[in-house]
Design an enzyme around this catalytic site. Structure first.
Site, PDB file in Angstrom:
ATOM      1  N   TYR A 129       5.672   2.434  10.380  1.00 37.46           N
ATOM      2  CA  TYR A 129       4.798   1.635   9.164  1.00 37.46           C
ATOM      3  C   TYR A 129       3.566   1.285   9.924  1.00 37.46           C
ATOM      4  O   TYR A 129       2.345   1.501   9.402  1.00 37.46           O
ATOM      5  CB  TYR A 129       5.527   0.552   8.604  1.00 37.46           C
ATOM      6  CG  TYR A 129       4.578  -0.369   7.581  1.00 37.46           C
ATOM      7  CD1 TYR A 129       4.113   0.223   6.398  1.00 37.46           C
ATOM      8  CD2 TYR A 129       4.173  -1.464   7.832  1.00 37.46           C
ATOM      9  CE1 TYR A 129       3.414  -0.711   5.551  1.00 37.46           C
ATOM     10  CE2 TYR A 129       3.359  -2.369   7.441  1.00 37.46           C
ATOM     11  CZ  TYR A 129       3.127  -1.999   5.849  1.00 37.46           C
ATOM     12  OH  TYR A 129       2.048  -2.458   5.051  1.00 37.46           O
ATOM     13  N   SER A 168      -2.899  -2.930   7.236  1.00 36.07           N
ATOM     14  CA  SER A 168      -2.134  -4.114   7.440  1.00 36.07           C
ATOM     15  C   SER A 168      -2.257  -4.621   8.670  1.00 36.07           C
ATOM     16  O   SER A 168      -2.601  -4.010   9.591  1.00 36.07           O
ATOM     17  CB  SER A 168      -0.545  -3.376   7.447  1.00 36.07           C
ATOM     18  OG  SER A 168       0.437  -4.577   7.693  1.00 36.07           O
TER      19      SER A 168
HETATM   20  P1  NAP Z   1       4.883  -3.600  -3.610  1.00 35.61           P
HETATM   21  O1  NAP Z   1       4.637  -5.028  -4.251  1.00 35.61           O
HETATM   22  O2  NAP Z   1       5.930  -2.939  -2.792  1.00 35.61           O
HETATM   23  O3  NAP Z   1       4.021  -2.525  -4.610  1.00 35.61           O
HETATM   24  C1  NAP Z   1       3.944  -1.240  -3.924  1.00 35.61           C
HETATM   25  C2  NAP Z   1       2.707  -0.421  -5.007  1.00 35.61           C
HETATM   26  O4  NAP Z   1       2.663   1.062  -4.430  1.00 35.61           O
HETATM   27  C3  NAP Z   1       3.782  -0.217  -6.340  1.00 35.61           C
HETATM   28  O5  NAP Z   1       2.800  -0.033  -7.283  1.00 35.61           O
HETATM   29  C4  NAP Z   1       4.247   1.384  -6.033  1.00 35.61           C
HETATM   30  O6  NAP Z   1       4.643   2.169  -7.342  1.00 35.61           O
HETATM   31  C5  NAP Z   1       3.326   1.809  -5.172  1.00 35.61           C
HETATM   32  N1  NAP Z   1       3.788   2.970  -4.620  1.00 35.61           N
HETATM   33  C6  NAP Z   1       5.274   3.168  -3.926  1.00 35.61           C
HETATM   34  N2  NAP Z   1       5.230   4.244  -3.342  1.00 35.61           N
HETATM   35  C7  NAP Z   1       4.135   5.162  -3.885  1.00 35.61           C
HETATM   36  C8  NAP Z   1       4.092   6.371  -3.593  1.00 35.61           C
HETATM   37  N3  NAP Z   1       4.598   7.365  -2.940  1.00 35.61           N
HETATM   38  N4  NAP Z   1       2.677   6.745  -4.101  1.00 35.61           N
HETATM   39  C9  NAP Z   1       1.904   6.114  -4.865  1.00 35.61           C
HETATM   40  N5  NAP Z   1       2.271   4.874  -5.043  1.00 35.61           N
HETATM   41  C10 NAP Z   1       3.315   4.316  -4.436  1.00 35.61           C
HETATM   42  O7  NAP Z   1       3.798  -3.439  -2.517  1.00 35.61           O
HETATM   43  P2  NAP Z   1       2.470  -4.394  -1.912  1.00 35.61           P
HETATM   44  O8  NAP Z   1       2.878  -5.598  -0.926  1.00 35.61           O
HETATM   45  O9  NAP Z   1       1.804  -4.903  -3.177  1.00 35.61           O
HETATM   46  O10 NAP Z   1       1.869  -3.336  -0.968  1.00 35.61           O
HETATM   47  C11 NAP Z   1       0.717  -2.781  -1.458  1.00 35.61           C
HETATM   48  C12 NAP Z   1      -0.254  -2.250  -0.222  1.00 35.61           C
HETATM   49  O11 NAP Z   1      -0.354  -3.351   0.674  1.00 35.61           O
HETATM   50  C13 NAP Z   1       0.596  -1.336   0.695  1.00 35.61           C
HETATM   51  O12 NAP Z   1      -0.114  -0.269   1.086  1.00 35.61           O
HETATM   52  C14 NAP Z   1       1.156  -2.063   1.651  1.00 35.61           C
HETATM   53  O13 NAP Z   1       1.306  -1.515   2.981  1.00 35.61           O
HETATM   54  C15 NAP Z   1       0.101  -3.234   1.985  1.00 35.61           C
HETATM   55  N6  NAP Z   1       0.589  -4.474   2.688  1.00 35.61           N
HETATM   56  C16 NAP Z   1       1.386  -5.355   2.230  1.00 35.61           C
HETATM   57  C17 NAP Z   1       1.434  -6.504   2.832  1.00 35.61           C
HETATM   58  C18 NAP Z   1       2.567  -7.445   2.368  1.00 35.61           C
HETATM   59  O14 NAP Z   1       2.907  -8.328   3.062  1.00 35.61           O
HETATM   60  N7  NAP Z   1       2.759  -7.267   1.054  1.00 35.61           N
HETATM   61  C19 NAP Z   1       0.970  -6.662   4.178  1.00 35.61           C
HETATM   62  C20 NAP Z   1       0.296  -5.731   4.571  1.00 35.61           C
HETATM   63  C21 NAP Z   1      -0.032  -4.747   3.980  1.00 35.61           C
HETATM   64  P3  NAP Z   1       6.020   1.570  -8.302  1.00 35.61           P
HETATM   65  O15 NAP Z   1       5.829   0.226  -8.994  1.00 35.61           O
HETATM   66  O16 NAP Z   1       5.940   2.996  -9.334  1.00 35.61           O
HETATM   67  O17 NAP Z   1       7.141   1.802  -7.329  1.00 35.61           O
END
Ligand code: NAP
Length: 249
Positions: free
Chosen positions: A158, A144
């Site tokens: 985080y 991130s």
């Molecule tokens: P999201 O929409 O909240 O989706 C999260 C995903 O992770 C879901 O598929 C969820 O599964 C799964 N998950 C949650 N807890 C977990 C666990 N304990 N073990 C395995 N899987 C788990 O999040 P996102 O924004 O797509 O984020 C994906 C990645 O990108 C993360 O690593 C996040 O830190 C990173 N990221 C996101 C952003 C942003 O702005 N969105 C920015 C920087 C980095 P369920 O559907 O079953 O709950």
């Protein structure tokens, strides 16, 4: 095109979902890990199958070693592993200072974001490394921009977990560079997904968009595109590298 297997943790929603759909489009057989939202994971499988792709959904909380072993065992049944995307991740409640954080919260963020990614990478290396008789592959870790920015007054725990992912990417990349495995990370910026609602602030990405040089949030598809490029042969000389996909911030 490839017919190899890709494992995407957290493939049920957001960035993982977009990556699953894009990988299926390149011919990958997609293993979608999900933590609890089976319906969302099943919907991604159905969307891939509707376009004649191959996908399965497997419940896997990456913080649980037994779940990780089950995920990889299911992938072994599905074909030869060629790629892992360590995408599943969580934030704690937004706006909590370090002097207010519970030990349970800190431990859970580290267990999912850091330990989970390392456990999955361990299982991938066992299968892909030429040292273990494998045919090579690619590991992409989702870090991130928070790793660089620190997320003061938002979620420093985080940010620190993603800093660990950056170090892990460099170290593992060097460790397996001679064994046919490339390792890289992406640092997404503000991406329009449900993770912000999970932190208690659904509007966070849009509220902060004016601070981004490109003046907008990014889409999950824009991160998926970068992941697919890093996985492709076009990135054949890239390893131990971290790519910012963040609109300039
Ligand atoms: P999201 O929409 O909240 O989706 C999260 C995903 O992770 C879901 O598929 C969820 O599964 C799964 N998950 C949650 N807890 C977990 C666990 N304990 N073990 C395995 N899987 C788990 O999040 P996102 O924004 O797509 O984020 C994906 C990645 O990108 C993360 O690593 C996040 O830190 C990173 N990221 C996101 C952003 C942003 O702005 N969105 C920015 C920087 C980095 P369920 O559907 O079953 O709950």
């Amino acid at each position: 095109m490839t017919d190899k297997v890709i494992i995407i943790t957290g493939g049920s929603r957001g960035i993982g979902r977009a990556t699953a759909l894009a990988a299926a489009g390149r011919g990958y057989r997609v293993v979608i890990g999900y933590a609890s939202n089976k319906a969302a994971a099943d919907e991604v499988v159905a969307a891939i199958e509707a376009k004649n792709g191959k996908a399965i959904a497997v419940k896997c909380d990456v913080a649980e070693e037994s779940d990780v072993l089950s995920l990889f065992a299911a992938a072994d049944e599905f074909g030869t592993l060629g790629a892992l995307v360590n995408n599943g991740g969580i934030v704690g409640k937004s706006g909590v200072r370090v002097d207010e954080m519970s030990a349970e919260r800190i431990q859970r963020v580290m267990a999912v974001n850091v330990t989970g990614s390392i456990l999955c990478a361990r299982e991938a290396v066992k299968r892909m490394s030429t040292k273990h008789g494998g045919k090579g592959g690619v590991i992409i870790n989702i870090s991130s921009a928070a790793a660089r920015l620190g997320s003061a007054n938002t979620y420093v725990d985080y940010a620190a977990s993603k800093g660990a992912i950056d170090s892990f990417t460099v170290g593992l990349g060097h460790e397996v560079a001679g064994e046919g495995i490339r390792v890289a990370a992406i640092r997404p910026g503000l991406i329009d997904t449900e993770i912000h609602a999970a932190g208690g602030e659904p509007d966070r990405a849009h509220r902060l968009a004016p601070m981004v040089p490109m003046k907008r949030v990014g889409t999950a598809e824009e991160i998926a595109n970068a992941i697919l490029w890093l996985m492709s042969d076009e990135a054949s000389y890239v390893t131990g590298a971290i790519l910012d996909v963040s609109g300039g911030r």
